[in-house]
Design an enzyme around this catalytic site. Structure first.
Site, PDB file in Angstrom:
ATOM      1  N   ARG A   1      -7.196 -36.082 -31.024  1.00 10.20           N
ATOM      2  CA  ARG A   1      -7.291 -37.414 -31.295  1.00 10.20           C
ATOM      3  C   ARG A   1      -8.862 -37.640 -31.194  1.00 10.20           C
ATOM      4  O   ARG A   1      -9.346 -38.552 -31.892  1.00 10.20           O
ATOM      5  CB  ARG A   1      -6.715 -38.487 -30.475  1.00 10.20           C
ATOM      6  CG  ARG A   1      -5.190 -38.668 -31.504  1.00 10.20           C
ATOM      7  CD  ARG A   1      -4.532 -39.830 -30.554  1.00 10.20           C
ATOM      8  NE  ARG A   1      -4.440 -39.620 -29.051  1.00 10.20           N
ATOM      9  CZ  ARG A   1      -3.447 -40.320 -28.476  1.00 10.20           C
ATOM     10  NH1 ARG A   1      -2.663 -41.066 -28.777  1.00 10.20           N
ATOM     11  NH2 ARG A   1      -3.388 -40.025 -27.178  1.00 10.20           N
TER      12      ARG A   1
ATOM     13  N   HIS B   1       4.831 -18.735 -18.958  1.00  7.90           N
ATOM     14  CA  HIS B   1       3.524 -17.880 -18.821  1.00  7.90           C
ATOM     15  C   HIS B   1       3.911 -16.702 -17.884  1.00  7.90           C
ATOM     16  O   HIS B   1       3.330 -15.439 -18.089  1.00  7.90           O
ATOM     17  CB  HIS B   1       2.122 -18.641 -18.536  1.00  7.90           C
ATOM     18  CG  HIS B   1       1.916 -19.097 -17.199  1.00  7.90           C
ATOM     19  ND1 HIS B   1       2.565 -20.144 -16.789  1.00  7.90           N
ATOM     20  CD2 HIS B   1       1.469 -18.359 -16.073  1.00  7.90           C
ATOM     21  CE1 HIS B   1       2.298 -20.319 -15.283  1.00  7.90           C
ATOM     22  NE2 HIS B   1       1.601 -19.290 -15.087  1.00  7.90           N
TER      23      HIS B   1
ATOM     24  N   HIS C   1      10.175 -20.378 -14.257  1.00  9.73           N
ATOM     25  CA  HIS C   1       9.423 -19.257 -13.674  1.00  9.73           C
ATOM     26  C   HIS C   1      10.480 -18.573 -12.808  1.00  9.73           C
ATOM     27  O   HIS C   1      10.486 -17.160 -13.195  1.00  9.73           O
ATOM     28  CB  HIS C   1       8.214 -19.478 -13.019  1.00  9.73           C
ATOM     29  CG  HIS C   1       7.146 -20.301 -13.644  1.00  9.73           C
ATOM     30  ND1 HIS C   1       7.134 -20.040 -15.207  1.00  9.73           N
ATOM     31  CD2 HIS C   1       6.493 -21.505 -13.550  1.00  9.73           C
ATOM     32  CE1 HIS C   1       6.165 -20.971 -15.579  1.00  9.73           C
ATOM     33  NE2 HIS C   1       5.778 -21.806 -14.374  1.00  9.73           N
TER      34      HIS C   1
ATOM     35  N   LYS D   1       4.902 -25.736  -2.996  1.00  7.80           N
ATOM     36  CA  LYS D   1       3.494 -26.063  -2.896  1.00  7.80           C
ATOM     37  C   LYS D   1       2.697 -26.385  -1.482  1.00  7.80           C
ATOM     38  O   LYS D   1       3.694 -26.537  -0.661  1.00  7.80           O
ATOM     39  CB  LYS D   1       2.904 -27.496  -3.735  1.00  7.80           C
ATOM     40  CG  LYS D   1       3.746 -27.365  -4.988  1.00  7.80           C
ATOM     41  CD  LYS D   1       2.534 -27.182  -6.191  1.00  7.80           C
ATOM     42  CE  LYS D   1       3.089 -27.275  -7.395  1.00  7.80           C
ATOM     43  NZ  LYS D   1       2.660 -26.236  -8.251  1.00  7.80           N
TER      44      LYS D   1
END
Ligand code: BG6
Length: 491
Positions: free
Chosen positions: A51, A181, A243, A338
């Site tokens: 944009r 990924h 994943h 994490k």
């Protein structure tokens, strides 16, 4: 080690969301590195669309700053950057309105027919439908068009189905590339090479010989900078559904007849469909918490996301069972989190003890153990039992047969191709093997959804664990109850 570059014809690649974090950090650097490797031919056009009202010159100069770092990292020729930027242009465009689409059409209309066109949707899922629709209404598609969609692919089964339906109304499944990924990582593909390229492991790869399997994806980073996304997602949706599920599939699937997209994806799908529902007491959720009141930056999940009552998990561990002939009776323990002690993605295959020890009790019990390190320090270690050297009877000990891929392949110090480099070039070549099929994604959500629904119904609150630790103590209990223990998370 000489990297082999498979040539491709000039192509067009449009990145929607070209000013966003993923495009700048992953997609465009990956294209640049492939260009430096000689894989992207002149005549290719890379069009950034977003944009912001940039001119092509302004976009190129912003990109140049970003890619400058890559030049030194990869010892690239500085002239290569100028040449690469010549392939790049920019179109201000709004995915949710008509603004900019005629300009994109004008830029692309000079394409020779049959040229591969890749549209990379590096935008939120809410824009997938509007983008797909406009690509059609502006006549921007042909038989060689491919679209690439990023995760999150849906939030649950219903939303993933809706997304699949929307995309299917404009594109064939063979044109849709859903990225995970992890599948582009060198060592993740190596899982298939190790299993199906060697005679050594496959005969033992079943519940008769394997006691259990552990899959760990530990990260040291927290959620700072992605608070809003992460709060809606949590570790289960962010990592487990995609994943870890993919790793589980590759480690557990039957040998496909061929290394081709549908043969591989059919086998992965069978694994997901054979997963039993997980018992609530076989799941541990955690949330990182400060080690002491004056903790460091992003040590306290609740503080980072600004909600002292949030029950989003930054850690999840679970015990899964696959009900088929190969794996009945062998548990799979999966964990991800994490702000843990180390960044390490590892699969541990723990074999059973020998059925009978000819050396007597004093020699001790020993079992083989295959450790597959996905990142960092990629490699494989197989522990083998031998005689302890020296006199003093027949005492046994375990020694590692260790192979670091960097040492073995002579790639030490080099930068292996990033997952995005490989995956983007697979899209250009039209190879879907390393991309998720619609039914696979839906099956994964179908397994995850009841777990999350149960948490919500019970008002489950994650257990706090100290930042920098190995996760909540309950995760250790999960294995201890089975007389097992987690392997360390250090790489
Ligand atoms: C992403 C998740 O898909 O994968 C992130 O959204 C996570 O939360 C990342 O940090 C991990 O990827 P890698 O390649 O660093 O292991």
């Amino acid at each position: 080690m000489v990297s082999k570059v498979i040539p491709v014809e000039p192509f067009d690649l449009v990145v929607f969301g070209a000013t966003g974090d993923l495009a700048q950090r992953k997609i465009l650097p990956a294209l640049f590195r492939r260009f430096c490797a000689g894989q992207i031919p002149h005549g290719t056009r890379i069009i950034g669309a977003a944009r912001s009202g940039f001119s092509t010159a302004a976009y190129r100069s912003q990109l140049a700053q970003r890619l400058d770092r890559d030049i030194s990292l990869n010892n690239a020729d500085p002239d290569a950057l100028a040449q690469f930027l010549q392939l790049v242009s920019y179109v201000p465009l709004d995915g949710s309105s008509e603004s900019g689409w005629s300009d994109l059409h004008d830029q692309l209309s000079v394409a020779e027919s049959g040229r591969v066109q890749v549209y990379y949707f590096s935008v939120g899922p809410a824009l997938f439908g509007p983008l797909a629709e406009r690509l059609h209404s502006y006549g921007l598609t042909n038989a060689a068009t491919r679209i690439v969609v990023e995760k999150p692919f849906g939030h649950d089964l219903a939303s993933a189905r809706a997304l699949n339906r929307t995309l299917a109304s404009h594109f064939d499944e063979g044109q849709i590339y859903r990225i995970d990924h992890y599948l582009g990582k060198e060592t993740v593909q190596n899982l298939m090479a190790v299993r199906f390229g060697n005679m050594l492991f496959e005969p033992l790869w079943n519940s008769q010989y394997v006691d259990h399997i552990q899959i760990t994806v530990a990260e040291t980073v927290g959620v700072r900078g992605r608070e809003a996304y992460y709060e809606r997602s949590g570790a289960m949706r962010d990592m487990m559904q995609n994943h870890l599920m993919q790793l589980l599939c590759l480690i557990a699937m039957e040998p496909p007849a061929k290394f081709d997209p549908d043969a591989v994806r059919d086998e992965k799908l069978k694994v997901i469909r054979a997963l039993d529902p997980v018992e609530p007491y076989h799941i541990v959720r955690g949330q990182y918490a400060p080690t002491h009141p004056a903790a460091g930056d992003d040590d306290d999940y609740r503080q980072t996301v600004g909600d002292q009552r949030t029950s989003t998990e930054s850690y999840v561990a679970l015990k899964a069972h696959i009900s088929n002939w190969r794996w009945a009776g062998t548990p799979f323990y999966l964990r991800t989190g994490k702000r843990l002690a180390a960044r390490s993605s590892v699969i541990n295959v723990l074999f059973k003890d020998a059925p009978h020890s000819i050396f007597g009790e004093e020699a001790g019990r020993h079992a083989n153990h295959l450790k597959i390190r996905l990142q960092p320090n990629e490699g494989i270690t197989l522990s083998v039992t031998i005689k302890e050297p020296g006199p003093g009877g027949m005492r046994l000990m375990d020694v590692p047969l260790d192979m670091s891929f960097a040492d073995a392949l002579g790639t030490k110090g080099g930068n292996p191709a990033d997952a995005y480099e490989r995956l983007i070039m697979d899209v250009v070549r039209g190879n879907q093997t390393l991309f998720m099929r619609g039914d696979e994604v839906e099956a994964a959500w179908g397994w995850i959804d009841p777990i999350i629904a149960d948490w919500q119904a019970r008002g489950d609150v994650p257990k706090p664990y100290e930042s920098g630790s190995t996760g909540p103590g309950d995760a250790d209990l999960l294995l201890r109850r089975d007389q097992r223990e987690w392997r360390g998370i250090n790489p």
